[in-house]
Design a protein around this motif. Structure first.
Motif, PDB file in Angstrom:
ATOM      1  N   GLU A   1       0.834  -1.205   0.000  1.00 26.15           N
ATOM      2  CA  GLU A   1       0.000   0.000   0.000  1.00 26.15           C
ATOM      3  C   GLU A   1       0.868   1.253   0.000  1.00 26.15           C
ATOM      4  N   ARG A   2       1.947   1.223   0.776  1.00 29.92           N
ATOM      5  CA  ARG A   2       2.844   2.374   0.851  1.00 29.92           C
ATOM      6  C   ARG A   2       3.511   2.625  -0.504  1.00 29.92           C
ATOM      7  N   ALA A   3       3.710   1.573  -1.281  1.00 30.51           N
ATOM      8  CA  ALA A   3       4.352   1.706  -2.590  1.00 30.51           C
ATOM      9  C   ALA A   3       3.513   2.548  -3.547  1.00 30.51           C
ATOM     10  N   ASN A   4       2.212   2.665  -3.293  1.00 25.21           N
ATOM     11  CA  ASN A   4       1.353   3.477  -4.149  1.00 25.21           C
ATOM     12  C   ASN A   4       1.699   4.959  -4.064  1.00 25.21           C
ATOM     13  N   THR A   5       2.234   5.392  -2.907  1.00 24.20           N
ATOM     14  CA  THR A   5       2.526   6.810  -2.716  1.00 24.20           C
ATOM     15  C   THR A   5       4.013   7.108  -2.558  1.00 24.20           C
ATOM     16  N   ASP A   6       4.811   6.090  -2.277  1.00 30.52           N
ATOM     17  CA  ASP A   6       6.236   6.286  -2.009  1.00 30.52           C
ATOM     18  C   ASP A   6       7.056   5.691  -3.150  1.00 30.52           C
ATOM     19  N   GLU A   7       7.697   6.534  -3.933  1.00 33.67           N
ATOM     20  CA  GLU A   7       8.446   6.086  -5.105  1.00 33.67           C
ATOM     21  C   GLU A   7       9.609   5.166  -4.737  1.00 33.67           C
ATOM     22  N   VAL A   8      10.268   5.444  -3.618  1.00 31.43           N
ATOM     23  CA  VAL A   8      11.420   4.636  -3.213  1.00 31.43           C
ATOM     24  C   VAL A   8      10.979   3.212  -2.881  1.00 31.43           C
TER      25      VAL A   8
END
Length: 104
Positions: free
Chosen positions: A45-52
């Motif tokens: 889920e965090r990958a949806n907003t965090d490019e790294v």
């Protein structure tokens, strides 16, 4: 074969700094997963907003889970039909749900 771009010293320093920060951020995420503070679902889920985080390899994520080493991670990826070099941002919908279900 194309030549790499020629960078000024300032641009090179900025790129190196950004790469260092990205590695540190991914290491922090993996440490949180290893400690049980973050689940696979939360990282996806965090990958949806965090490019790294989105550029982290799925195998790295799996290997950071307690009890999952390189061999088990490869076996899970093969069983779920996910390439061993796939990054989190490159996962399809079915692959994401299968991965979340695997570690729920």
């Amino acid at each position: 074969m194309r030549k790499p771009p020629i960078l000024t010293e300032e641009a090179r320093a900025a790129a190196l700094s950004k790469a260092r920060e990205s590695r540190a951020h991914r290491a922090k995420i993996k440490a949180e997963v290893r400690a049980g503070e973050l689940s696979v679902e939360q990282v996806i889920e965090r990958a949806n907003t965090d490019e790294v985080v989105s550029k982290m390899r799925v195998s790295e994520l799996l290997e950071s889970i307690s009890g999952v080493g390189k061999v088990r991670a490869v076996s899970i990826l093969d069983r779920l039909g996910i390439s061993r070099t796939r990054r989190i941002m490159g996962l399809g919908t079915h692959q994401r749900t299968a991965l979340i279900k695997e570690f729920a």
